[in-house]
Write an enzyme that holds these catalytic residues in place. Structure first.
Site, mmCIF file in Angstrom:
data_model
loop_
_atom_site.group_PDB
_atom_site.id
_atom_site.type_symbol
_atom_site.label_atom_id
_atom_site.label_comp_id
_atom_site.label_asym_id
_atom_site.label_seq_id
_atom_site.Cartn_x
_atom_site.Cartn_y
_atom_site.Cartn_z
ATOM 1 N N VAL A 154 0.845 -1.195 0.000
ATOM 2 C CA VAL A 154 0.000 0.000 0.000
ATOM 3 C C VAL A 154 0.880 1.244 0.000
ATOM 4 O O VAL A 154 0.443 2.330 0.379
ATOM 5 C CB VAL A 154 -0.971 0.017 1.201
ATOM 6 C CG1 VAL A 154 -2.005 -1.084 1.072
ATOM 7 C CG2 VAL A 154 -0.225 -0.100 2.532
ATOM 8 N N ALA A 155 2.127 1.093 -0.438
ATOM 9 C CA ALA A 155 3.098 2.193 -0.447
ATOM 10 C C ALA A 155 3.110 2.836 -1.833
ATOM 11 O O ALA A 155 2.216 3.612 -2.189
ATOM 12 C CB ALA A 155 4.475 1.661 -0.047
ATOM 13 N N ARG A 156 4.102 2.520 -2.632
ATOM 14 C CA ARG A 156 4.221 2.961 -4.014
ATOM 15 C C ARG A 156 4.726 1.788 -4.842
ATOM 16 O O ARG A 156 5.508 0.962 -4.368
ATOM 17 C CB ARG A 156 5.193 4.144 -4.149
ATOM 18 C CG ARG A 156 4.673 5.463 -3.590
ATOM 19 C CD ARG A 156 3.544 6.025 -4.441
ATOM 20 N NE ARG A 156 3.120 7.353 -4.010
ATOM 21 C CZ ARG A 156 2.154 7.594 -3.153
ATOM 22 N NH1 ARG A 156 1.514 6.572 -2.584
ATOM 23 N NH2 ARG A 156 1.813 8.828 -2.837
ATOM 24 N N ASP B 275 -2.063 -2.616 -3.925
ATOM 25 C CA ASP B 275 -2.873 -1.445 -4.255
ATOM 26 C C ASP B 275 -2.134 -0.516 -5.206
ATOM 27 O O ASP B 275 -2.737 0.392 -5.765
ATOM 28 C CB ASP B 275 -3.259 -0.678 -2.982
ATOM 29 C CG ASP B 275 -4.214 0.462 -3.264
ATOM 30 O OD1 ASP B 275 -5.207 0.232 -3.983
ATOM 31 O OD2 ASP B 275 -3.970 1.586 -2.792
ATOM 32 N N GLU C 150 2.166 2.159 -13.387
ATOM 33 C CA GLU C 150 0.829 2.475 -12.891
ATOM 34 C C GLU C 150 0.256 3.639 -13.692
ATOM 35 O O GLU C 150 0.945 4.639 -13.868
ATOM 36 C CB GLU C 150 0.901 2.843 -11.410
ATOM 37 C CG GLU C 150 -0.453 3.023 -10.751
ATOM 38 C CD GLU C 150 -0.358 3.318 -9.269
ATOM 39 O OE1 GLU C 150 -0.847 4.399 -8.859
ATOM 40 O OE2 GLU C 150 0.213 2.500 -8.520
ATOM 41 N N HIS D 66 -5.002 1.506 -6.757
ATOM 42 C CA HIS D 66 -4.486 2.645 -5.990
ATOM 43 C C HIS D 66 -5.641 3.423 -5.351
ATOM 44 O O HIS D 66 -5.834 4.616 -5.603
ATOM 45 C CB HIS D 66 -3.636 3.559 -6.864
ATOM 46 C CG HIS D 66 -2.708 4.426 -6.059
ATOM 47 N ND1 HIS D 66 -1.540 4.953 -6.570
ATOM 48 C CD2 HIS D 66 -2.765 4.865 -4.768
ATOM 49 C CE1 HIS D 66 -0.930 5.674 -5.632
ATOM 50 N NE2 HIS D 66 -1.663 5.635 -4.537
ATOM 51 N N VAL D 67 -6.354 2.746 -4.488
ATOM 52 C CA VAL D 67 -7.510 3.347 -3.825
ATOM 53 C C VAL D 67 -7.338 3.392 -2.308
ATOM 54 O O VAL D 67 -8.320 3.570 -1.580
ATOM 55 C CB VAL D 67 -8.812 2.597 -4.187
ATOM 56 C CG1 VAL D 67 -9.156 2.803 -5.654
ATOM 57 C CG2 VAL D 67 -8.699 1.102 -3.871
#
Length: 315
Positions: free
Chosen positions: A229-231, A254, A259, A278-279
């Site tokens: 859930v970082a990058r 995520d 991306e 990415h939510v």
């Protein structure tokens, strides 16, 4: 503060943000091609949310009077490429306090959904198949949180009721926390082999780009779950795909690199991967928390007081 340097660029109409101080010139800009005024007059720039680095950086070279650049994300990597275009002394602030709850919720959701096999159940429902059986539980698992800032701490808060065997914490520097010691990235080789679930919540910077490479993944035990859930850039995508295709590891992501993940990318159809677009911060909690942050920050700014959440100063 003079009229020529009192402009504030907001990604919300000013009338929709309660508590904004008087005396500033509020201008609405959410990444449209046309600017709401001369960027040279902007004193406080609030970066449009989730519009990408191209939009975030576009006006910076012309913002010769800007004093504060405020992101509405926890990460700042999307504006960093343009910081060298700014004069010295500009404060870069992040959105600490806005995304912790939502991102931690999604991290826990990804862990539970992946361990308990929810993607397979959804596919089974589509096919009218009853896919019973035994699935892993979060209870009695050892969890490693890589990136123990406010989001990492919020993730651990939500793990607390789930009876994990152990939660280990890693950050840039060692320190004590309310829940236990925080170790450093140098400790990862000793921690990874005993970690059933590895959750990434670290910022993307020079020390973390590509951190989760083939060696990192190889150190994780068979059957372990990687949650990001970082990058996306924290993970070497090619190395992750290789591990997933071998069937040795699972992942719940995520964020991805690249991306958005393009059609046809092998990550889409790799086995044992759950992907969300990415939510982590994109929930009903975002807008009211973001607006409260902006009202508080701009009240301090208008009064000549120090703003919060300063993560970098240019020059």
């Amino acid at each position: 503060m003079t009229a020529t340097n009192s402009a504030v660029w907001l990604p919300f109409p000013a009338e929709e943000v309660d508590g904004l101080p008087e005396g500033l010139d509020y201008r609405y800009w959410d990444g449209e091609p046309d600017y709401p005024g001369d960027p040279a007059d902007c004193a406080y720039y609030v970066v449009p949310y989730m519009k990408g680095p191209e939009v975030a950086v576009r006006p910076l070279a012309k913002m010769g009077s800007v004093q504060v650049v405020q992101t509405l994300s926890a990460g700042i990597d999307h504006v960093e490429p343009g910081l060298d275009l700014l004069p010295a002394g500009v404060r870069l602030c992040n959105a600490k306090g806005v995304h912790e709850a939502s991102t931690a919720e999604l991290a826990l959701t990804l862990v539970l959904a992946s361990l308990r096999g929810l993607p397979g159940f959804v596919r089974g429902q589509d096919e009218e198949e009853w896919r019973s059986g035994f699935y892993p539980a979060l209870a009695d698992k050892s969890v490693l949180i890589v990136g123990y800032g406010s989001i990492g701490a919020a993730i651990e808060d939500r793990l607390a009721p789930f009876e994990c065997a152990r939660v280990a914490r890693v950050a840039r520097s060692a320190r004590a926390s309310a829940r236990g010691p925080v170790q450093t990235l140098d400790d990862l080789p000793a921690l990874l082999p005993a970690s059933d679930v590895v959750i990434l919540s670290t910022p993307l910077n020079a020390s973390t780009r590509g951190l989760v490479d083939a060696g990192f993944l190889a150190a994780m035990p068979d059957g372990a779950l990687l949650v990001n859930v970082a990058r996306g850039g924290v993970v070497d995508t090619e190395a992750l795909v290789a591990e997933l295709e071998s069937g040795r590891l699972r992942a719940a992501l995520d964020v991805t690199d690249p991306e958005p993940l393009p059609a046809g990318h092998p990550l889409w159809h790799a086995p044992n991967v759950l992907i969300t677009p990415h939510v982590g911060g994109s929930t009903s909690a975002f807008e009211p928390r973001a607006k409260r942050l902006l009202a508080a920050q701009l009240t301090r700014f208008a009064a000549g007081e120090p703003v919060d959440n300063v993560v970098r100063t240019t020059g």
